[in-house]
Structure formats: C-alpha cells, structure tokens
Write a protein that holds these residues in place. Sequence first.
Motif, PDB file in Angstrom:
ATOM      1  N   PRO A 150      36.893  31.798  40.310  1.00 50.19           N
ATOM      2  CA  PRO A 150      36.469  33.113  40.799  1.00 50.19           C
ATOM      3  C   PRO A 150      35.582  33.840  39.790  1.00 50.19           C
ATOM      4  O   PRO A 150      35.744  33.684  38.571  1.00 50.19           O
ATOM      5  CB  PRO A 150      37.787  33.861  41.015  1.00 50.19           C
ATOM      6  N   ARG A 207      33.441  37.792  39.120  1.00 46.06           N
ATOM      7  CA  ARG A 207      33.574  39.202  39.479  1.00 46.06           C
ATOM      8  C   ARG A 207      32.468  40.013  38.830  1.00 46.06           C
ATOM      9  O   ARG A 207      31.867  39.601  37.828  1.00 46.06           O
ATOM     10  CB  ARG A 207      34.930  39.755  39.024  1.00 46.06           C
ATOM     11  N   GLY A 258      33.021  40.344  44.376  1.00 49.42           N
ATOM     12  CA  GLY A 258      33.647  39.080  44.032  1.00 49.42           C
ATOM     13  C   GLY A 258      32.782  37.897  44.404  1.00 49.42           C
ATOM     14  O   GLY A 258      31.786  38.020  45.132  1.00 49.42           O
ATOM     15  N   SER A 271      32.397  33.252  43.495  1.00 47.66           N
ATOM     16  CA  SER A 271      32.920  32.060  42.843  1.00 47.66           C
ATOM     17  C   SER A 271      31.797  31.387  42.074  1.00 47.66           C
ATOM     18  O   SER A 271      30.614  31.672  42.293  1.00 47.66           O
ATOM     19  CB  SER A 271      33.552  31.101  43.854  1.00 47.66           C
ATOM     20  N   MET A 278      42.319  34.873  38.013  1.00 45.95           N
ATOM     21  CA  MET A 278      42.790  33.575  38.492  1.00 45.95           C
ATOM     22  C   MET A 278      44.258  33.371  38.147  1.00 45.95           C
ATOM     23  O   MET A 278      45.043  32.871  38.966  1.00 45.95           O
ATOM     24  CB  MET A 278      41.939  32.456  37.882  1.00 45.95           C
TER      25      MET A 278
END
Length: 380
Positions: free
Chosen positions: A57, A59, A165, A167, A196
């Motif tokens: 992930p 951010r 957000g 990935s 995570m």
Amino acid sequence: MKEYIILRREIPTASHGLAGVRAVATDPSLTVERVPAHALAELVAEPEVALVAPKMPTRLIKPKAAKAETRAEPWGVERVAGHSRYTGNGVTVAVLDTGIDAEHPAFAGVDLVEKDFSGSGNGDALGHGTHCAGVIFGRGLATRIGVAPGISRALIGKVLDNKGGGSSEMIFNGMLWALEQRAHISMSLGFDFPGMVKSRTSEGWPVQLATSEALETYRGNLRMFDAIMGMTKARAAFGTSALVVAAAGNESRRGDDPEYRLAASLPAAADDVISVAAVGRASGGGLRVADFSNTMATLSAPGVGITSARTGGGLKTMSGSSMACPHVAGVAALWWEAIGASGKKATARNVRAQLIATARSEGILQWDEVDVGQGVVVAP
C-alpha cells in the motif's frame, strides 16, 4: 495467493536484415499477478523476469495545516529562484501524485498530459497534486507561485486515488510511463509500512508476523525501485536520463522531542532518488528545519507556509516535505536549462551534481546534515 508485481526486462532478439544480425529490445513492462507460493520460485527463474515484489500500500504524504501567520506571499520561490534568469524552458516534468485541476488559471498554456493509474479517473479531488504542480510550474497569476514557470509540458500521473491511497504498482507504472516520455519525476508520497502492519493485525495476525510480512514486502519494493532507477542510469548512455525527486516525509516530531526524528521511507530512500527535507523561516531572517521533516535527506527546500494553486481556483497555503519536493524539482528544471544554454549536454548526473554543489547550509539554525542533506537548493 498473494498479488505480486512482476518487472520483465528487455530481452534482445535476433533480427536479420541487410546489415546482418542486430539486437532488438522491447521496453520493460510491469504486470500484477496472483501467484501461489509453490509457483513463485519458477516465476523468478524465468529469463525475462527481472524482479518480483509483493504489492504494497502507498499513501499521500499529508501536508500540515499552515499557521495563520505563515499565510503570506510565496516566499519559497523567491528564496530558491528569485534571482534566476532561467525559467525551465524546454524541460518536461512529471508530477506523480493525486492528479491536477487542469482548469486552474496557473496552468493556462501548459500542455498537461494526464494519465490515471489509480482507477479513480483524472482530476484532483484532494488538491495535493495541484498544489505541488503549482510550485513547480505555476504561472500567469498576479503572484508568482512557480519556480520554473517556463515549463510548457508536464506529465500528470495520478498514482493515488481520491482518498489519497494506492499501491506500489501504480507508482511503478507511473514512473515507467514518465521515463519513457523522458520526463523528470517529482513524487510527494510514501509507502505505508505502518498501515500495512495495522491492516494485518486488524485481520487477526500476530504483531510479529504482520511486521515480518510488511518488512519482506517493503524490502521487495525497495529492490523494485532500485531496479527501475538502474534502468534510468542505463538509459543515460543514450541521452534519455531522468532525475527523480521525492519528499522525505512528515512523521518526525522535533517539537515534542528534538530526538524524535524518523528516517525517510520509500520512494525517498531508494538509490539515486533525491530525498528532500523541509525548512521554514526563523525569526531574524534565517531558516530552521521543520519539526515534522524526516531525516536522511539529500537536499532541503522551503516547506513551511507554502502558497500555491488550490483545486477549484485561487491559492492555498500548506506545509510539508510535499511542498519542499516540488521546489527542488523546479530548481532542477532551471539547472537543466542553464546547463544546456552553456553548450554542455544536460544529464541527470550533472544536474544532480549542480544541485548538490550549489546547495547552501548557511543561515540554517541548529542544523544537522542528516536533517538537511547538503543544504537548501539554489537556482542558477
């Protein structure tokens, strides 16, 4: 089964022609595949597979609200580039962020090439990418907000969704896209290691196991970053090198404890990425390291009380290493133009060298090299 990001390398193939056999290569590509544990080793062994990393992930590096007294004219531009006669003319920059408000007057006349990697569509619901882009090349307003207002073409890669957000494959795909377009990259975002771990523990994983998996995933993504950066260095021989600049992060808390300083994470921690810390104005005309700014910086730039474009029109003032990063990206564009104007060929290597060689640490109060790197950037 886990989802893995797979980087496939360029494979030369034989091509027969009048000149005989020559090498033909395809561009590197990324795919995301669900791979069972027992098949992973076989996948890694495939000759065209350069690297495999688990998805991670990402951010937004959320900016800090600016204090009322810092809401002023854009001081950062004047500090790093107010004396320069260069504007970034002829340089293409890529902003990998939350998108952009393409209708904002600050971007009138700029060829904005937008591409969405997040699945949420072009545009900027959060305003972060718009603000960062304005710091790099905003122009045409009564107040100068852009360090390099002569930039006439910019790539806008939306690698974070409308909630901030994403990935890791979104970022990697955005980077490969920008590199193919020969653009220099600015990124004010981070890999979410704590998020995570929190996600796994909320699913019932033991903390130790969740931390171990997050560490393994982080390590794999670091290697992926280094592999992509290695490709940029390899392309330098063909005149297509690119500079990559990233924000160091905002998780430190020097205001609570001078030793509460966190190190920069990905992408700022990757090889050959210029990691940028934030400084603010101090009383008496000097500068001070921002309380929130993370360590392990290559360079630093104004990042407190920075005024730039706001989604929907007008201006907004924010603070963060997210605001410092585009100052460096803008100054890099000015150096790129200046080196070319001198008759030399501008490359990522010599632009980086100029940024570091001309950075200034004088006037920064109580500074440490780990906090500010080689100092605050200065335009030619």
